[in-house]
Motif scaffolding. Sequence first.
Motif, PDB file in Angstrom:
ATOM      1  N   LEU A  87       0.857  -1.186   0.000  1.00  0.00           N
ATOM      2  CA  LEU A  87       0.000   0.000   0.000  1.00  0.00           C
ATOM      3  C   LEU A  87       0.887   1.229   0.000  1.00  0.00           C
ATOM      4  O   LEU A  87       1.761   1.369   0.859  1.00  0.00           O
ATOM      5  CB  LEU A  87      -0.913   0.021   1.228  1.00  0.00           C
ATOM      6  CG  LEU A  87      -1.690   1.321   1.447  1.00  0.00           C
ATOM      7  CD1 LEU A  87      -2.711   1.548   0.325  1.00  0.00           C
ATOM      8  CD2 LEU A  87      -2.373   1.332   2.819  1.00  0.00           C
ATOM      9  N   ASN A  89       0.479   5.066   0.459  1.00  0.00           N
ATOM     10  CA  ASN A  89      -0.393   6.178   0.839  1.00  0.00           C
ATOM     11  C   ASN A  89       0.227   7.470   0.310  1.00  0.00           C
ATOM     12  O   ASN A  89       0.990   8.144   0.995  1.00  0.00           O
ATOM     13  CB  ASN A  89      -0.539   6.236   2.359  1.00  0.00           C
ATOM     14  CG  ASN A  89      -1.398   5.129   2.906  1.00  0.00           C
ATOM     15  OD1 ASN A  89      -2.518   4.917   2.441  1.00  0.00           O
ATOM     16  ND2 ASN A  89      -0.896   4.412   3.902  1.00  0.00           N
ATOM     17  N   THR A 123      -4.692   2.111   5.447  1.00  0.00           N
ATOM     18  CA  THR A 123      -3.884   1.096   6.133  1.00  0.00           C
ATOM     19  C   THR A 123      -4.777   0.177   6.961  1.00  0.00           C
ATOM     20  O   THR A 123      -4.577  -1.040   6.998  1.00  0.00           O
ATOM     21  CB  THR A 123      -2.824   1.755   7.024  1.00  0.00           C
ATOM     22  OG1 THR A 123      -2.009   2.622   6.230  1.00  0.00           O
ATOM     23  CG2 THR A 123      -1.932   0.708   7.689  1.00  0.00           C
ATOM     24  N   VAL A 138       3.709  -1.119   3.836  1.00  0.00           N
ATOM     25  CA  VAL A 138       3.029   0.164   3.655  1.00  0.00           C
ATOM     26  C   VAL A 138       4.095   1.244   3.528  1.00  0.00           C
ATOM     27  O   VAL A 138       5.048   1.279   4.314  1.00  0.00           O
ATOM     28  CB  VAL A 138       2.102   0.490   4.844  1.00  0.00           C
ATOM     29  CG1 VAL A 138       1.481   1.881   4.695  1.00  0.00           C
ATOM     30  CG2 VAL A 138       1.025  -0.574   4.993  1.00  0.00           C
ATOM     31  N   VAL A 180       6.047  -0.702   7.937  1.00  0.00           N
ATOM     32  CA  VAL A 180       5.511   0.619   7.605  1.00  0.00           C
ATOM     33  C   VAL A 180       6.664   1.613   7.573  1.00  0.00           C
ATOM     34  O   VAL A 180       7.373   1.784   8.569  1.00  0.00           O
ATOM     35  CB  VAL A 180       4.461   1.087   8.633  1.00  0.00           C
ATOM     36  CG1 VAL A 180       3.836   2.414   8.179  1.00  0.00           C
ATOM     37  CG2 VAL A 180       3.382   0.031   8.843  1.00  0.00           C
TER      38      VAL A 180
END
Length: 260
Positions: A87, A89, A123, A138, A180
Amino acid sequence: MTNGIDLSGRTAIITGASRGIGLAAAQAIAAAGGNVVLTSRSQESADVAAAQVAGTALGVAAHAVDEDAARRCVDLTLETFGSIDILVNNAGTNPAYGPVIDQDHGQFVKTFDVNLWAPILWTSLVTRAWMGEHGGSVVNTASIGGMGFEANLGLYNASKSALIHLTKQMALELSPKIRVNSVAPGVVRTRLAATLWQEHEQQVCDATALDRIGEPADIGAAITFLASDAASWVTGETMVIDGGQRLGDPTLFRKGATGA
């Protein structure tokens, strides 16, 4: 595979991917073999962006702070590709240019909703839908602005500083399954950052150790690295990619320069 990074069989969602850093990240991940889902506010812009990716790409209309649209995007990604391994962002905004005390509540809410709440929302969704059980990576798009102070960018930089903090918080909360990290770009040739370079590009280059403004592809490559197994023991970190802009004026250190 690109630059030794192989993301074959993995799927990434990139928010705010219609142009700039988001599109460059999608292109880099696809070049490494990954499937990519690019989100944008409109289906048309998402489709146009997906068409610019050489690989398996799907455009999805999903405003970053629209929870229903985000949930539909996550569901569609799983239906189409069977996993959500990465992911990014990336969606960001800055409607609040000027001194902090001159901003109204609407500008504050929009800035923090897109720049901070959206990463939490997406998330959360991908963690519950896939990564919480299967693991994943992430990557948040922060900014070197979140590490210092600049005139007229106080509210935006505060949101990015909070995102850097949030990156570390989520790295702990989601460990050990999910890594992350974040990237902190300097001045990059994007529409969002246009006011920082467009009318004085040479001045920005002169103040940058590597003597150029960043390109979206520079950040896309870093995002791809952090999302890959090459960074498998990296979490909670913020990678600065700024060509040396935070180092200070490089002209004082170059051959032939004289100090006072």
